[in-house]
Scaffold this motif. Structure first.
Motif, PDB file in Angstrom:
ATOM      1  N   VAL A   1       4.490   8.547   5.701  1.00 37.51           N
ATOM      2  CA  VAL A   1       4.401   7.748   4.467  1.00 37.51           C
ATOM      3  C   VAL A   1       5.531   6.732   4.311  1.00 37.51           C
ATOM      4  O   VAL A   1       5.306   5.625   3.788  1.00 37.51           O
ATOM      5  CB  VAL A   1       4.322   8.670   3.219  1.00 37.51           C
ATOM      6  CG1 VAL A   1       5.526   9.592   3.122  1.00 37.51           C
ATOM      7  CG2 VAL A   1       4.166   7.857   1.944  1.00 37.51           C
ATOM      8  N   GLU A   2       6.727   7.039   4.765  1.00 38.01           N
ATOM      9  CA  GLU A   2       7.816   6.080   4.557  1.00 38.01           C
ATOM     10  C   GLU A   2       7.514   4.768   5.282  1.00 38.01           C
ATOM     11  O   GLU A   2       7.669   3.678   4.723  1.00 38.01           O
ATOM     12  CB  GLU A   2       9.145   6.669   5.037  1.00 38.01           C
ATOM     13  CG  GLU A   2      10.328   5.834   4.571  1.00 38.01           C
ATOM     14  CD  GLU A   2      11.661   6.573   4.708  1.00 38.01           C
ATOM     15  OE1 GLU A   2      11.694   7.649   5.332  1.00 38.01           O
ATOM     16  OE2 GLU A   2      12.658   6.058   4.184  1.00 38.01           O
TER      17      GLU A   2
ATOM     18  N   VAL B   1       4.497   3.751   6.248  1.00 38.89           N
ATOM     19  CA  VAL B   1       3.316   3.157   5.605  1.00 38.89           C
ATOM     20  C   VAL B   1       3.745   2.342   4.391  1.00 38.89           C
ATOM     21  O   VAL B   1       3.285   1.213   4.184  1.00 38.89           O
ATOM     22  CB  VAL B   1       2.312   4.266   5.187  1.00 38.89           C
ATOM     23  CG1 VAL B   1       1.223   3.698   4.273  1.00 38.89           C
ATOM     24  CG2 VAL B   1       1.686   4.920   6.408  1.00 38.89           C
ATOM     25  N   ALA B   2       4.636   2.910   3.599  1.00 38.58           N
ATOM     26  CA  ALA B   2       5.076   2.221   2.378  1.00 38.58           C
ATOM     27  C   ALA B   2       5.744   0.893   2.716  1.00 38.58           C
ATOM     28  O   ALA B   2       5.438  -0.143   2.110  1.00 38.58           O
ATOM     29  CB  ALA B   2       6.030   3.123   1.591  1.00 38.58           C
ATOM     30  N   TRP B   3       6.646   0.898   3.695  1.00 40.00           N
ATOM     31  CA  TRP B   3       7.313  -0.359   4.056  1.00 40.00           C
ATOM     32  C   TRP B   3       6.311  -1.355   4.631  1.00 40.00           C
ATOM     33  O   TRP B   3       6.389  -2.558   4.363  1.00 40.00           O
ATOM     34  CB  TRP B   3       8.452  -0.114   5.039  1.00 40.00           C
ATOM     35  CG  TRP B   3       9.646   0.536   4.412  1.00 40.00           C
ATOM     36  CD1 TRP B   3      10.211   1.726   4.756  1.00 40.00           C
ATOM     37  CD2 TRP B   3      10.435   0.028   3.304  1.00 40.00           C
ATOM     38  NE1 TRP B   3      11.293   1.994   3.944  1.00 40.00           N
ATOM     39  CE2 TRP B   3      11.448   0.974   3.051  1.00 40.00           C
ATOM     40  CE3 TRP B   3      10.361  -1.121   2.517  1.00 40.00           C
ATOM     41  CZ2 TRP B   3      12.393   0.804   2.040  1.00 40.00           C
ATOM     42  CZ3 TRP B   3      11.304  -1.293   1.507  1.00 40.00           C
ATOM     43  CH2 TRP B   3      12.297  -0.338   1.273  1.00 40.00           C
TER      44      TRP B   3
ATOM     45  N   ASP C   1      -1.285   1.623  10.315  1.00 45.53           N
ATOM     46  CA  ASP C   1      -1.189   2.514   9.157  1.00 45.53           C
ATOM     47  C   ASP C   1      -2.462   3.336   8.968  1.00 45.53           C
ATOM     48  O   ASP C   1      -2.406   4.481   8.530  1.00 45.53           O
ATOM     49  CB  ASP C   1      -0.933   1.701   7.879  1.00 45.53           C
ATOM     50  CG  ASP C   1       0.439   1.057   7.883  1.00 45.53           C
ATOM     51  OD1 ASP C   1       1.314   1.535   8.625  1.00 45.53           O
ATOM     52  OD2 ASP C   1       0.625   0.065   7.158  1.00 45.53           O
TER      53      ASP C   1
END
Lengths: 375, 375
Positions: A189-190, A192-194, A285
């Motif tokens: 997730v980290e 993916v978020a960026w 992603d």
């Protein structure tokens, strides 16, 4: 015997080639582009029984130009020249190496920036959203076109490693071994978020126009800033401290890290296409082998080759635990898998930097495969 | 005896007050704004000898509204209500707590969005670039205005902690003790880089116009996306995995983290001003106590109070090593300093979340100070 001329630590290779698909390429999401060209390069020589071929898979912004130079005048060799070459980990005295430009990429394969023959304009927003499966299927077409039934190895780092795992899941019979580094079955997730934030930056650029910006000659500022975000995900905290810290540029109040990010953003926006960037990164992603196959064990259930998995302790985009999960699933299926965590301050980018650390395990692994298959 | 009515775990406090400076406020960088109002709130009661005052310093986007509600209808209490209140760490039965809205902030203190009497329009791009020294000097004016010569304690987290350290450096005689958490003498490069990227996102918004955007009624998309970047720096990898992972929104292909970031960005852009955001964040990045005073030891050379420094193990914006450096410098000066690293998955935001972990050390520390000063 090789057709390559060696220069220094590298060599003069062959120009890119194209697999032309006049009937087009059908994308996983249902659309098709016709005609469609897949750009690829090969290095070294295919042996008589076509058993020495290794596919290396490139990461987000690279190209089929994995190693060597096109001419002695080239400033830089291909993106994995530290690993692919004569006497190197993927030794061109032994192996025939193939690299295919990804579907969606702007480095030769038909791309969003390519001209749509129906309109005479770039595809832009009309170009489909791609998947890792699309990329791997296109690679498979090239491999088949070259008359190769079974690859000695499929290897890559980062997004390249994700393609490697997809090869083992989709075409298990076509692969004798896999080498995956700094990549796993899905982006945590980290990352993916960026990535999502990076795409929002591009998409909110006033000049992006949903991807139809090709009549604007200016570099997209959104792409520059998104690339800065991407760059940050490749750097470990240690590397940031060591390379930049809070230092200012000489005679200026500008932080060195600011200057560095601007340089990287500007350079990237001059050479890479924003539509390719958002599509390939979104594909990265979206890939989730557990989601697609039900579980990692099921994904690798038919794979009978061997595996080498490498993580880097300072890589926070693909932390070691994520790579280890793949190793556990392979072993649960009885696969002979080797997992190692390499200690380095270079973060995610270590697969493009720490050749002295990754060459020995890759070389040993390939030697073992060679012995196992009797070659 | 308190003038506050308690409701549930909080209380009804007093409305904001304003220190009016008809002669204006001169900024460190040389400009002045005239007139200038400094917004502040106070909680609890100042005792007869004015010895029970504690200043709490707010972080980037908060306000002088540190605790309590203005009325029973308020949805939420002030930003540090978990720490400031009756029976809480900063106990209003004992202490008189002051919080001052930062210079540059849009929550009551004269701000970029305030109307410039000379033009009848918001200051916008004409508003000076602020420094942490400006913020601390404005707080000092309020404290003096309230007739307080010596603060029992100056406390804060994140940017608030940076102000706390600046207080100990600039006004050592005015402070009996400091409590600084999740903050240090300078933002390390990783945080600086993300902040710079956030500001680039805002500044490249087509509608930003160098800060003169107040005639545009729409929310700035750049501020929304910059806030998403900021939000990421507050979250630990563990918190991201626990709260979102790779989960999708129910019945949607959208990642939950995407939906969360959009929600946070949108909410922020409706309530906060982009010019304030870029100025306060830039001030945070520019502050560097070592650079200003030559060394941390020199910065704290005149400080004779006590100190409590708290870091959070999962905080990567201000990693524990950065907080510990301050402790080492204070001790080198003979200051009675207590440093503790608290284990939590909540990352940088722990100072706004883990009240059960930070209350005991703060309460014990303040009790010791009280005994030391004989009150």
């Amino acid at each position: 015997m090789s057709s390559h001329t060696r220069i220094g630590s590298t060599f003069i290779g062959r120009p890119p080639r194209y697999l032309e698909l006049p009937e087009g390429f059908g994308f996983e999401h249902g659309q098709a582009i016709r005609p469609f060209n897949i750009c690829y390069e090969t290095f070294g020589e295919l042996n008589a029984d076509r058993s020495n071929a290794i596919l290396v898979c490139h990461a987000l912004s690279a190209s089929a130009h994995a190693a060597g130079k096109y001419s002695a005048e080239d400033e830089k060799p291909g993106w994995w020249d530290g690993m692919v070459g004569f006497g190197k980990a993927f030794d061109l005295d032994r192996y025939f190496v193939i690299c295919v430009n990804l579907v969606g990429s702007c480095w030769g394969t038909t791309a969003p920036a390519s001209v749509n023959p129906d309109t005479g304009k770039p595809y832009g927003s009309l170009y489909p959203w791609v998947t890792i499966t699309d990329m791997v299927r296109a690679q498979r077409l090239v491999v088949e076109h070259l008359g190769i039934e079974k690859l000695r190895c499929v290897a890559g780092g980062s997004l390249g490693a994700m393609q490697v795992l997809m090869w083992a899941s989709l075409f298990p019979d076509a692969v004798e071994s896999i080498v995956a580094m700094a990549g796993a079955a899905a982006v945590p997730v980290e990352g993916v978020a960026w990535h999502i934030i990076g795409r929002k930056i591009i998409e909110s650029d006033f000049h992006f126009h949903n991807g139809d910006y090709y009549d604007n000659p200016e570099a997209l500022r959104g792409l520059q800033v998104a690339r800065m975000v991407g760059h940050m995900t490749y750097l470990s905290q240690e590397a940031l401290e060591r390379k930049f810290g809070r230092r200012r540029r000489h005679g200026s109040s500008q932080f060195e890290i600011d200057s560095y990010l601007e340089y990287q953003g500007s350079k990237f926006s001059k050479s890479y296409d924003a539509n390719s960037y958002v599509r390939i990164q979104a594909a990265m992603d979206e890939m989730d082998i557990e989601e697609i196959f039900g579980s990692l064990e099921q994904a690798f259930a038919r794979y009978r080759g061997k595996a080498l998995l490498i993580s880097f302790d300072s890589d926070w985009l693909f932390p070691p635990t994520e790579v280890e999960k793949v190793d556990v699933a392979l072993k649960a299926n009885g696969v002979e898998s080797t997992y190692m965590e390499i200690v380095t301050g270079n973060g995610h980018d270590a697969f493009l930097i720490d050749f002295h650390l990754i060459t020995p395990p890759v070389r040993d692994f390939l030697t073992r495969i060679g012995v196992a298959v009797g070659r």
